[in-house]
Design an enzyme around this catalytic site. Structure first.
Site, PDB file in Angstrom:
ATOM      1  N   SER A   1      -5.147   8.474   5.810  1.00 32.88           N
ATOM      2  CA  SER A   1      -4.508   7.521   4.905  1.00 32.88           C
ATOM      3  C   SER A   1      -3.383   8.162   4.118  1.00 32.88           C
ATOM      4  O   SER A   1      -3.469   9.308   3.681  1.00 32.88           O
ATOM      5  CB  SER A   1      -5.518   6.961   3.918  1.00 32.88           C
ATOM      6  OG  SER A   1      -6.359   6.036   4.535  1.00 32.88           O
ATOM      7  N   GLY A   2      -2.337   7.399   3.914  1.00 36.12           N
ATOM      8  CA  GLY A   2      -1.219   7.872   3.095  1.00 36.12           C
ATOM      9  C   GLY A   2      -0.206   8.691   3.851  1.00 36.12           C
ATOM     10  O   GLY A   2       0.904   8.912   3.374  1.00 36.12           O
TER      11      GLY A   2
ATOM     12  N   ASP B   1       0.819  -1.205   0.000  1.00 35.15           N
ATOM     13  CA  ASP B   1       0.000   0.000   0.000  1.00 35.15           C
ATOM     14  C   ASP B   1       0.857   1.262   0.000  1.00 35.15           C
ATOM     15  O   ASP B   1       0.950   1.983   0.990  1.00 35.15           O
ATOM     16  CB  ASP B   1      -0.946  -0.029   1.206  1.00 35.15           C
ATOM     17  CG  ASP B   1      -2.080   0.985   1.088  1.00 35.15           C
ATOM     18  OD1 ASP B   1      -2.218   1.600   0.012  1.00 35.15           O
ATOM     19  OD2 ASP B   1      -2.812   1.155   2.073  1.00 35.15           O
TER      20      ASP B   1
END
Length: 384
Positions: free
Chosen positions: A211-212, A119
């Site tokens: 996220s990220g 991811d």
């Protein structure tokens, strides 16, 4: 970021409270949460996390080079030209007029990404942010433990809205066995590619919209990126850790991908020199070090940095000389042949340090590998 069984990412505006993938995907028949921050967090100070980036699709990210942002694969839809993303850099307050903004040019999603593991993704900006602070990737799995820093503009509570101000918190490492035993989606944890962090009782976590973003740790005085906010069940729930992409397993792949799109860490360098002129004795069969603290630089060190050494020794064939970067990376400068009976080392070495953050404590390591002859480090100078 409250990720539900990997079907919701902490995309959107995720809070640092529960684990929710902050990516661009949602569960079947379920809309992606557009609002999530860091649960249990406090407001970050301006400049505290200078490499932090907010992405317009509701994700976080970190500056890898002056033109590339590292984020999560689930935050983007694939690889290819993409001008739809806006990156906001340089501020804690997203409404600040001091914010630096860039639109995207190209996106590279991790090869082989299919929603489980791997991811990570790179976003190439249309133009570089000159002088941007860069976050170094962790390359040593030995650093993947202890307590980590998390930060983001995601939801501050599970299901909550995006935050205006960057929030921060700290969470401890959770071992793979314990994380998998959390049940549900955690049973499918990809142990070679993911790392977990949380307090057993919950209360602190990343959430939707985080996220990220990076999970970091200070190693030898320098922040390094340990993880990328990926997923989790809810946000900050007891017994439901946050799951992060384990950067140490992908650092080489990320660098290669950045190189492939023209995003190599720039040679950079600030041209400053740092000297230690304090004598350090070099006994037989011993390794000694001498340190300098580099400061006042922006970004990475130079691709043509120099190390000038003045070592007094009666048999230099005994010596092995290395430069140790702030993150612990070792650069071999010289390993003299055993038969080299000449005295002393007065020499300047050129080293490519473009992958290293310039600021931090650097060490000159000198190893004496035999008996009978000794010496000292007289002085040395590092120019980054």
């Amino acid at each position: 970021m409250a990720l539900a069984l990997r079907i919701m990412s902490r995309l959107g505006i995720a809070a640092v409270t529960g684990v929710l993938l902050a990516g661009a995907f949602s569960a079947p028949g379920q809309a992606a949460d557009p609002t999530p921050t860091v649960v249990g967090g406090t407001q970050a100070a301006q400049g505290e996390f200078p490499w932090m980036v907010r992405l317009s699709m509701g994700c976080g990210g970190a500056m890898y080079t002056e033109q590339i942002v590292l984020t999560a694969a689930h935050c983007v839809s694939g690889t290819g030209a993409n001008t739809s993303i806006t990156a906001t850099y340089g501020v804690v307050d997203l409404q600040s007029t001091s914010a630096i903004k860039r639109t995207s040019k190209y996106v590279l999603q991790a090869p082989g990404y299919n929603g489980t593991g791997k991811d990570w993704a790179l976003i190439q900006l249309a133009s570089p942010i000159t002088g941007a602070s860069l976050l170094k990737l962790n390359t040593d799995i030995a650093n993947d433990n202890g307590t980590f820093d998390i930060m983001g503009w995601g939801a501050a509570t599970e299901g909550g809205g995006q935050q205006r101000y960057l929030l921060k918190a700290r969470v401890p490492f959770v071992d793979d066995t314990t994380c998998k035993a959390s049940g549900g989606s955690y049973s499918g944890l990809v142990v070679a590619e993911e790392i977990c962090a949380a307090y057993p009782q919950g209360g602190t976590d990343t959430c939707q919209g985080d996220s990220g973003g990076p999970m970091t740790k200070v190693v030898n005085g320098v922040p390094v990126q340990i993880g990328i906010v990926s997923w989790g069940e809810g946000c900050a729930r007891a017994g439901k850790p946050g799951v992060y992409t384990q950067v140490s397993n992908f650092a080489a792949a990320i660098k290669a991908a950045a190189d492939s799109i023209g995003g190599t860490v720039p040679p950079g360098g600030c041209g400053k020199s740092f000297t230690n002129a304090t004598d350090v004795a070099i006994p037989d069969n011993t390794t000694v070090t001498s340190s300098v603290a580099a400061s006042g630089c922006t970004g990475n060190a130079s691709g043509s940095a120099t190390v000038a050494v003045d070592i007094k020794h009666t048999y230099r064939g005994d010596l092995v000389i290395r430069l140790i970067a702030p993150d612990g990376t070792s650069y071999l400068l010289e390993d003299f042949p055993n038969g080299d009976s000449a005295d002393n080392v007065l020499k300047t070495y050129t080293v490519n340090l473009s992958s290293e953050v310039a600021n931090g404590t650097w060490k000159l390591s000198v190893q004496d590998t035999a008996s009978a002859d000794t010496g000292k480090i007289d002085s040395w100078t590092l120019t980054v």
